[in-house]
Design a protein around this motif. Sequence first.
Motif, PDB file in Angstrom:
ATOM      1  N   VAL A 172      -1.149  -5.374 -33.626  1.00  0.00           N
ATOM      2  CA  VAL A 172      -2.335  -4.576 -33.964  1.00  0.00           C
ATOM      3  C   VAL A 172      -3.310  -4.701 -32.796  1.00  0.00           C
ATOM      4  CG1 VAL A 172      -4.319  -4.370 -35.537  1.00  0.00           C
ATOM      5  CG2 VAL A 172      -2.076  -5.058 -36.441  1.00  0.00           C
ATOM      6  N   ALA A 232      -7.020  -4.188 -31.946  1.00  0.00           N
ATOM      7  CA  ALA A 232      -8.263  -3.996 -32.694  1.00  0.00           C
ATOM      8  C   ALA A 232      -9.441  -3.834 -31.745  1.00  0.00           C
ATOM      9  CB  ALA A 232      -8.499  -5.191 -33.614  1.00  0.00           C
ATOM     10  N   CYS A 272      -3.624  -8.598 -32.056  1.00  0.00           N
ATOM     11  CA  CYS A 272      -2.977  -9.577 -32.931  1.00  0.00           C
ATOM     12  C   CYS A 272      -1.489  -9.267 -32.902  1.00  0.00           C
ATOM     13  CB  CYS A 272      -3.491  -9.464 -34.357  1.00  0.00           C
ATOM     14  SG  CYS A 272      -5.222  -9.891 -34.511  1.00  0.00           S
ATOM     15  N   VAL A 324      -5.757 -10.635 -39.901  1.00  0.00           N
ATOM     16  CA  VAL A 324      -5.347  -9.303 -39.437  1.00  0.00           C
ATOM     17  C   VAL A 324      -5.851  -8.251 -40.430  1.00  0.00           C
ATOM     18  CG1 VAL A 324      -3.394  -7.812 -38.830  1.00  0.00           C
ATOM     19  CG2 VAL A 324      -3.307 -10.249 -38.265  1.00  0.00           C
ATOM     20  N   THR A 383      -9.149  -6.344 -40.206  1.00  0.00           N
ATOM     21  CA  THR A 383      -9.354  -5.206 -39.297  1.00  0.00           C
ATOM     22  C   THR A 383      -9.148  -3.871 -40.017  1.00  0.00           C
ATOM     23  OG1 THR A 383      -7.050  -5.165 -38.529  1.00  0.00           O
ATOM     24  CG2 THR A 383      -8.580  -6.566 -37.296  1.00  0.00           C
ATOM     25  N   THR A 395     -12.010  -3.286 -36.033  1.00  0.00           N
ATOM     26  CA  THR A 395     -11.147  -2.359 -36.761  1.00  0.00           C
ATOM     27  C   THR A 395      -9.845  -2.126 -36.009  1.00  0.00           C
ATOM     28  OG1 THR A 395     -12.458  -0.636 -35.705  1.00  0.00           O
ATOM     29  CG2 THR A 395     -12.895  -1.046 -38.025  1.00  0.00           C
ATOM     30  N   ALA A 396      -8.764  -2.076 -36.760  1.00  0.00           N
ATOM     31  CA  ALA A 396      -7.458  -1.801 -36.157  1.00  0.00           C
ATOM     32  C   ALA A 396      -7.467  -0.394 -35.574  1.00  0.00           C
ATOM     33  CB  ALA A 396      -6.373  -1.918 -37.218  1.00  0.00           C
ATOM     34  N   TYR A 397      -6.881  -0.243 -34.409  1.00  0.00           N
ATOM     35  CA  TYR A 397      -6.879   1.047 -33.718  1.00  0.00           C
ATOM     36  C   TYR A 397      -5.445   1.511 -33.414  1.00  0.00           C
ATOM     37  CZ  TYR A 397      -8.116   4.492 -30.158  1.00  0.00           C
ATOM     38  OH  TYR A 397      -8.241   5.638 -29.427  1.00  0.00           O
ATOM     39  N   LEU A 413      -1.390   0.485 -34.256  1.00  0.00           N
ATOM     40  CA  LEU A 413      -0.472  -0.355 -35.031  1.00  0.00           C
ATOM     41  C   LEU A 413       0.931  -0.157 -34.469  1.00  0.00           C
ATOM     42  CD1 LEU A 413      -1.610   0.544 -38.685  1.00  0.00           C
ATOM     43  CD2 LEU A 413      -2.468  -1.293 -37.222  1.00  0.00           C
TER      44      LEU A 413
END
Length: 373
Positions: free
Chosen positions: A304, A306, A320, A343, A346, A355-357, A359
């Motif tokens: 991930v 982020a 991550c 994780v 996020t 925030t996860a951007y 994946l």
Amino acid sequence: MGSVLVRTNSNLQEESSTKNQLSNHLNMNESDEKTCGDFQENTWLYRSGRFGNGAVGLHNFGVTCCINSVLQTFYMTKEFAHILERFQFLGTGEKEANTPHQLRNLFDMMQRSKEPNIRPRAFINCLKKNGINDYIQHDAEELFLKFLNLLNSQMQNQALAKEITDLYTIRVYEYQQCLQCSAELKNDSYMYSLPVSIVNCRTVEDSLIHFFDFETLTGRNMYLCKNCNVDTEKTQGFLLKSLPPILNLNLKRYSIDRRWFRTMKISNTCEFAEHLDFSKVLSADKLSECTEKQNELQYELFAVVAHSGYSAFYGHYYACIKIHTKWYKFDDSHVSETSWKDVRNTFGGSYYCSTAYMLLYRKCPTSPSGTVS
Ligand SMILES: [Zn+2]
């Protein structure tokens, strides 16, 4: 079908011609050989770093956290690294500016490092020679595509370059149907990541369903149907053909604010799980052109990227990454153990959280009996 491609490659909620050009540059010759000639055993064993699993931090030279985060995801995608390991610089050009050569050198240093982190100066210099500067904050998804583009264009061995792009290639049909005469149009297309909207989508599964939803072209968006010989309403969208070994989902977290001519971050919650089953996400009609069986559509999340901060071009990036069964946080020079719970933090929901951007999922291996192992 030009308008469809915008949806394919744009991270922004609005058109982004730069990214379309990027994707076009990535166009591979379908007649390229499928295999690479020189086989050599992998010597990158991922035993370096303070955890003894290959995880090595990368020094930040100012605002290189985005570059570092994307680099770590490539490095920890062993399928990618072991293809790159077979690369040999044969050109007569400048070695310092050859991205695959410099990336291979960097990965080699990371493999051999006895230190917890290293300074990727030569690689950063190489990027600068290729127009990617270290003094501006980049967009991770854009950088991911630029790296693939540079590797592809600077590898003399195009069979090897194709092995790399094949790792990420999502194949689709761009589909259109005239609502007046029902004539259908299907064009082969591909992407290296799926840019999915998170607006009104609570989960990644919702985002994927939305991505594969058909839209209707009406009014000013109508154009000529050769059959009807007039502008007609049409339905259009994507039909999935096949999914790659490594699937990159790009959560579209940025939109253009036209009043201020700047990108704004969308901080909505978008949840994701460690397992993703495409056969359950997409309806049978959306999978009607898919060449893969149900058990070949299972994925495990392993990385991930982020972002924290208000805008695409400010803030801080980290990655991550799951190594074996444990999650690690790659925050520039610092690598630390983390947890799935962290994780999950996020997912988004607040301007103040990371925030996860991006994946990254790995396709689950299937056993000869056809079950997922
Ligand atoms: Zn028609």
